[in-house]
Design an enzyme around this catalytic site. Structure first.
Site, mmCIF file in Angstrom:
data_model
loop_
_atom_site.group_PDB
_atom_site.id
_atom_site.type_symbol
_atom_site.label_atom_id
_atom_site.label_comp_id
_atom_site.label_asym_id
_atom_site.label_seq_id
_atom_site.Cartn_x
_atom_site.Cartn_y
_atom_site.Cartn_z
ATOM 1 N N ASP A 188 45.057 -28.187 70.897
ATOM 2 C CA ASP A 188 45.363 -28.134 70.378
ATOM 3 C C ASP A 188 44.903 -27.181 69.325
ATOM 4 O OD1 ASP A 188 47.398 -27.020 68.381
ATOM 5 O OD2 ASP A 188 47.046 -28.521 66.957
ATOM 6 N N SER B 232 41.616 -32.791 63.611
ATOM 7 C CA SER B 232 42.643 -33.416 63.463
ATOM 8 C C SER B 232 41.686 -34.838 63.617
ATOM 9 C CB SER B 232 42.724 -33.410 65.034
ATOM 10 O OG SER B 232 43.885 -34.761 65.726
ATOM 11 N N THR B 233 41.511 -35.541 64.832
ATOM 12 C CA THR B 233 40.433 -36.676 64.410
ATOM 13 C C THR B 233 38.976 -36.624 63.918
ATOM 14 O OG1 THR B 233 41.171 -37.543 67.064
ATOM 15 C CG2 THR B 233 39.507 -38.865 65.812
ATOM 16 N N MET C 116 41.465 -34.278 68.437
ATOM 17 C CA MET C 116 41.224 -35.570 70.497
ATOM 18 C C MET C 116 42.900 -34.125 71.337
ATOM 19 S SD MET C 116 42.994 -38.725 71.708
ATOM 20 C CE MET C 116 41.814 -39.564 70.859
ATOM 21 N N HIS D 176 45.908 -32.106 61.855
ATOM 22 C CA HIS D 176 47.000 -33.329 62.226
ATOM 23 C C HIS D 176 47.571 -34.518 61.420
ATOM 24 C CE1 HIS D 176 46.568 -31.465 66.491
ATOM 25 N NE2 HIS D 176 47.269 -30.490 65.565
#
Length: 370
Positions: A312, A189-190, A309, A216
């Site tokens: 998940d 993600s991030t 973050m 993401h």
């Protein structure tokens, strides 16, 4: 001490809106504003903020050029604001290449169901990247030259099985666990766009099995991101489509707003891309893809959770581990946000914690290419 933020945007309305959100969180305060990239560079040196929020399209000097100059002169965590268009996606990815740590859409309603959720998300992002101000990475130096891919492929159908005892190593030479694989799965993600680029550009064209990527990312971004990766990598990278037949040496990026799963059996597997679902927090979701991989590929999956973050991927990784698959996590020091990898590591699911700059090396050893 409160996190000191510099807000950069040519729109007075947006500067005011962002400033109000940041100042409403007691752990943060806006210590300056700038209306263009030139002012941002000057104020970054003058007031030395802990975090900068940066628009991309501005007069006099655009945000991408400003990021490059700031990261060269006075490095600081930078959060970009971008439009959710194809051109906006390309510009945002350029900004991440230049050294920005993360991005958010300028239209908060595109990422949140209500104002309170949007406010919380922006505040969380600023707080998270502020933690990286003492260990900022350098901008990517990967040359922007398209890679010539072979017209035909002679990739082997499966992973090599090299006899060696498994051993976790993050320094010195790696050794293969001796397992064989049919799929590589990566969730992030991030900070993921930069991490994936660093890993995938090091893989050879003859990588022995398919790779699935769950990042993401908004729907309008994934096509641009896949195209960028494909131009830089020796392997083929494409945005996944429903019905795609998995091929060795091809990386399939889950489309934004959708869920990516598998259908069939190892050796003749198709991708199933479906609607993201209104009740799902993440679209795409790492848990969904990893869980589906566990059902189809069982122990033949080499999987890893990278910077991001939240948590998940933890439950999907747990399913993979129960099936006998291999799960690695990116280490804390090299993460932009040590959330997703930490969730897997703390749960005792990952077998190795690896620095970003050595993950590709570890992958090649594990699949028998070095």
């Amino acid at each position: 001490m409160a996190i000191r933020v510099l807000v950069v945007d040519d729109s007075s309305f947006f500067r005011r809106r962002v400033s109000e959100i940041i100042n409403s969180e007691s752990r943060m305060e806006v210590v300056g504003v700038a209306t263009n990239g030139k002012e941002a560079v000057e104020k970054a040196i003058e007031i030395k903020p802990d975090v900068i929020t940066m628009d991309i399209e501005m007069p006099i000097m655009d945000g991408i050029t400003a990021v490059k100059k700031i990261m060269a002169q006075s490095p600081v965590p930078i959060l970009m604001f971008s439009s959710l268009t194809h051109e906006g996606a390309k510009a945002t990815l350029d900004a991440l290449d230049a050294g920005a740590l993360d991005f958010l859409p300028k239209k908060f309603e595109d990422i949140a169901r209500n104002r309170d959720e949007a406010v919380s998300l922006l505040q969380q992002r600023v707080l998270q990247i502020a933690n990286k101000r003492t260990s900022l990475r350098r901008p990517i130096s990967q040359p922007r030259t398209a890679v010539q891919k072979p017209a035909t492929s002679t990739r082997p159908a499966g992973g090599a099985n090299v006899a060696a005892k498994p051993k976790e190593q993050t320094r010195g030479r790696f050794r293969s666990s001796g397992k064989s694989y049919k799929l590589t799965a990566i969730g992030t993600s991030t900070g993921g766009p930069v991490a994936l680029q660093k890993i995938l550009t090091k893989l050879p064209a003859n990588y022995p099995h398919p790779i699935v990527l769950i990042q993401h990312m908004p729907a309008t971004f994934t096509s641009a991101f896949a195209s960028r990766l494909n131009s830089l990598c020796k392997i083929e990278v494409k945005e996944a489509q429903d019905g795609d037949i998995l091929r060795p040496g091809v990386a399939y990026l889950a489309p934004g707003g959708k869920q990516m799963m598998f259908d069939g059996r190892p050796g003749s597997t198709k991708l199933k891309v479906i609607d993201g679902g209104d009740k799902m927090n993440y679209k795409p979701c790492v848990d969904v893809t990893f869980g589906s991989a566990a059902k189809i590929f069982s122990d033949k999956v080499l999987s890893m959770i990278l910077t991001g973050m939240g948590a998940d991927g933890r439950e999907g990784a747990r399913m993979l581990k129960s099936a006998g698959a291999t799960i690695w996590a990116q280490d804390e020091e090299s993460c932009v946000v040590y959330g997703m990898p930490q969730a897997v590591a703390k749960a005792g699911i990952s077998s190795e914690d690896l620095p970003l700059d050595r993950i590709a090396e570890r992958m090649l050893v594990e699949v028998g290419l070095t």
